[in-house]
Design a protein around this motif. Structure first.
Motif: not given
Ligand SMILES: C[S@@+](CC[C@H](N)C(=O)[O-])C[C@H]1O[C@@H](n2cnc3c(N)ncnc32)[C@H](O)[C@@H]1O
Length: 286
Positions: A24-41, A60-67
């Motif tokens: 339900r919150h996938a889009d919000r998670q992609d948007e707001l959760g970005s700082p949680l993984g940006a350093v590893a990316m 799948g938000g980070t998977t699409a970023e990797l792709a």
């Protein structure tokens, strides 16, 4: 402490029940959760043409970023325990529009050969501390990498570095039905990787080389109003399933109580600013 099989069953039940909130919150998670993984990316720095594994890919938000980073000549596989999240990920990022991007529902602790292995790199945002048997899970990730393949992951540090993280449970619990068992000690949960010595032991036992574990502090901003932000945090946490099953007045009371607890992180004009203390973990497969 529960045994590993018990913890694994608990983990599967937890993520199956939590999945509707994450979807339900996938889009919000992609948007707001970005700082949680940006350093590893950034540290992984996936290159065009590489094959990359995303461990605990959620919706799948980070998977699409990797792709996007590996481009049309590369390939990315997102794996997650929760079948419905994997289905949601595949629907959000369909293969015909995202060539080279695939998702599969599997438990990384027990899976055999992953399709597309060996990978050049593995990425994971906020998942490794949730594994029932982290040595087994990390060993499978290491086996899925080619020799010299690299891992970059983020996990939470301790509760002091993430003071908002348990507030949605505290706020919602009195207003909804019984919650699933909450983790104690080293059991899988947000703070299971708080001790960097334990993290190093797990990765070392799993067969990784060149292990680094660095603290990294970020702020997760949530511009939404208190009601929306409280609901998002309740729904992606342990109280999510009980909240969704509760009658509307109890849901409203849960949101109000959570919003009151989160108030100290709210500023006029800035919305919520949630401090997040991470470990950035990197390692290589020998
Ligand atoms: C906190 S969520 C993070 C999701 C995503 N990486 C993100 O940052 O938005 C953790 C994810 O790990 C998955 N997970 C937990 N244990 C797992 C396991 N043993 N194997 C595969 N996935 C697992 C859960 O289903 C959930 O989607």
């Amino acid at each position: 402490m529960a045994d590993t099989a018990g913890l694994r069953a608990r983990n599967t039940a937890f993520w199956t029940q939590a999945a509707p909130g994450w979807i339900r919150h996938a889009d919000r998670q992609d948007e707001l959760g970005s700082p949680l993984g940006a350093v590893a990316m950034a540290r992984l720095s996936p290159r065009p043409g590489e094959r990359v594994l995303d461990v605990g890919c959620g919706c799948g938000g980070t998977t699409a970023e990797l792709a996007a980073a590996v481009g049309p000549t590369g390939a990315v596989l997102g794996v997650d325990l929760a079948e419905s999240m994997v289905e949601a990920a595949a629907a959000r990022f369909p293969a015909d529009r995202h060539p080279g991007l695939r998702f599969t529902a599997t438990d990384v602790e027990t899976t055999g050969d992953l399709p597309g292995a060996p990978f050049d790199a593995a990425y994971s945002r906020m998942t490794l501390m949730l594994l029932a048997d982290p040595v087994a899970g990390c060993a499978n990730v290491r086996r899925a990498l080619r020799a010299g393949g690299r891992l970059a992951a983020t996990v939470f540090r301790d509760g002091q570095a993430n003071p908002w993280l348990t507030l949605a449970v505290v706020g919602a619990a009195p207003h909804v039905a019984a919650l699933p068992p909450l983790p104690v000690g080293d059991e899988p949960g947000p703070f299971a990787f708080a001790d960097p010595a334990r993290v190093r032991r797990i990765l070392d036992t799993a067969g990784f080389d060149g292990i680094t574990i660095e603290p990294h502090d970020v702020v997760m901003t949530a511009p939404g109003d208190p009601d929306t932000t409280a609901e998002w945090l309740i729904e992606i946490g342990p109280a999510g399933a009980a909240y969704r099953a509760a009658p509307a007045p109890q849901q409203a009371a849960a949101r109000a109580a959570t919003a009151r607890l989160l108030d100290r992180f709210h500023g006029p004009g800035t919305g919520y600013r949630l401090p997040v203390g991470l470990w950035l973990i990197t390692a290589t497969a020998p």
